[in-house]
Motif scaffolding. Sequence first.
Motif, PDB file in Angstrom:
ATOM      1  N   ARG A  76       0.819  -1.213   0.000  1.00 32.72           N
ATOM      2  CA  ARG A  76       0.000   0.000   0.000  1.00 32.72           C
ATOM      3  C   ARG A  76       0.849   1.257   0.000  1.00 32.72           C
ATOM      4  N   GLU A  99       0.770   4.015  -3.015  1.00 33.08           N
ATOM      5  CA  GLU A  99       0.468   5.429  -2.775  1.00 33.08           C
ATOM      6  C   GLU A  99       1.622   6.322  -3.189  1.00 33.08           C
ATOM      7  N   ARG A 116      -6.356   0.681  -6.996  1.00 32.96           N
ATOM      8  CA  ARG A 116      -7.294   1.237  -6.023  1.00 32.96           C
ATOM      9  C   ARG A 116      -8.740   1.029  -6.450  1.00 32.96           C
ATOM     10  N   ASN A 120      -2.660   9.932   0.136  1.00 29.87           N
ATOM     11  CA  ASN A 120      -3.022   9.471   1.468  1.00 29.87           C
ATOM     12  C   ASN A 120      -4.443   8.965   1.602  1.00 29.87           C
ATOM     13  N   SER A 147      -5.278   5.011   2.609  1.00 32.19           N
ATOM     14  CA  SER A 147      -4.338   4.368   3.506  1.00 32.19           C
ATOM     15  C   SER A 147      -5.013   3.470   4.529  1.00 32.19           C
ATOM     16  N   ASN A 151       2.869  15.571   1.623  1.00 36.57           N
ATOM     17  CA  ASN A 151       2.187  14.427   2.234  1.00 36.57           C
ATOM     18  C   ASN A 151       2.392  14.381   3.736  1.00 36.57           C
TER      19      ASN A 151
END
Lengths: 286, 301
Positions: free
Chosen positions: A109, A113, A158, B2, B5, B289
């Motif tokens: 993940r 990202e 995603r 983000n 997450s 971020n």
Amino acid sequence: MLQDKRFFNRDVQDKLLLAAIWGAAAITILFLLWVVWHILSNGLTHVSWEFITSSYTRIGEASGIWAMIVSTVYMVGLSLAIAAPIGIMTAIYLTEYAKPGSKIVKTIRFCTESLAGIPSIVYGLFGMTFFVTTLGLGFSILAGSLTLAMLILPVLIRTTEEALLAVPMSYREGGYALGSSKIYTIWRLILPSAMPGIVTSVILSIGRVIGESAPVFLTAGMVTQIPESVLDSGRTLTVHLYKLTQELFTQHEWDQAYATATVLIVLVLILNLATKFIATRINKAS
Amino acid sequence: MNTASKVRTTGLELAPAKTFDWKERFFHLLFLACAMVGVISVATIGWFVFQEGLPAFKEAGVLNLVLGKEWLPPALYGIFPMIIATLISTAGAVIIGVPIAILTAVFLAELAPRWLANIVRPAVELLAGIPSVVYGFFGLVIIVPAIETLFNIPAGNTILAGIIVLAIMILPTVITISETSLRALPSVYKEGALALGASHIYSIFKVLIPAARSGIFTGVALGIARAIGETMAIIMVMGNAPAMPGSLLEPARTLTANIAMEMSYATGIHSSALYSTGIVLLVFIVLLNASLLYLNRKRSY
């Protein structure tokens, strides 16, 4: 009663804020209409069957965009052929196999990202040195597609994940209760019912590939010939529009630029309508 | 970035009662292998960008490169003007674009009649899908000449033109995410405020927007990321002079534009300097971020 010190009395303040909200919404809409209207009204008359299907030479009257359309299609097809299987299988791993919260899930993940956060020009920079030079692919559709495949991977993962998570748990339980194996359950039950969502994610990625330009001209080049193989350089529609805008001298060049921009906006419109169409079908089904 | 997450999986531990199955094992490993592609990609990009950028940092010195005011390859590699141009154009786009976007999001979530929202929302999505070169083209044919006439200057390719184009480009991102987070609020927030006698508008600004702020921050951060990362539209409208801009009505070159314009012919240290431009760009994104994480941790409740 909520109360604080204000400059205006409450009614006046409310009306001003209300006006600000309506005003802001109006500005957003007007900008949209302005951009789309300006391009379409100047471009539509110059988009013809001949413009779309004929070839292009930099000097002279041949101004068609067929080679760019072919390059764009190659680019979309190849990027998806590389990224879609990987993205979908990653999403399957994350939703169906991985233990939630495990180190490996966190790593995957985090990396996905990070990939999503890297500016596209950095992909171009990387793709040019790695795929074009180090791997020796040269400025080619293949180098461009590999670069864009990395770029669209996060979107694919995603959105596919969302689609898989939306499949009711009872499907999995039903599959296992009937004694089918995990992979069979995924293949026959979960993937088919997540299919509209997966198609949506693929359409979103198509939009990304069509819309990108900076990483594309750094890796696929800008040759205006129809590419004969994936190792040829090719110029996509967005790169073509960019090159056209650098030499807007004659009326003919202006018309070409407007027409190319029109084709791009129409493509985006079609993709948007397609996702809308699938979304309403999902809503009806559930 | 983000937004995704949160760790979510179906978490299903059920498995068919079977002993070791080669086919199952194969697919499990295949899916895992695919999941590692993203990890490998990040590692490769990171390694490459830093590896290639290092020579320039060594040759010119980190401070000379980051704070150097002159970019004259192959002699001087100062990217400070580009850093300033990136910061100014991004800040300008945020100052113009974000208030409009948040108010539009409020409009969509709270005020617009259903039929109107059903027209405006797809329109905003369309705005998000338009390629950046088309925005650049629009900027070039409408905004640049408008600035020329308005301020009576010979060339409208200026930071101001860049700011306006970027402001339009970040609208959809900020609107969509802000609207989603406004809609996700429990309805008791609004009901409570209204029950206390607050007007609808008052409750929007004093209750709903503050309550949705972590989502709104995320939208703004994604908008900033889009503005920082935007390349082609900026190249087309901002004039690309690698010099320190003196005012909003002067041309400038952003970090992204620097890479895109010179990469195709750069070699040696010059190319390495472009990689270090990329490193600075990545540092911006990481800082963005990190600050978003920090803000959301502090403020969400």
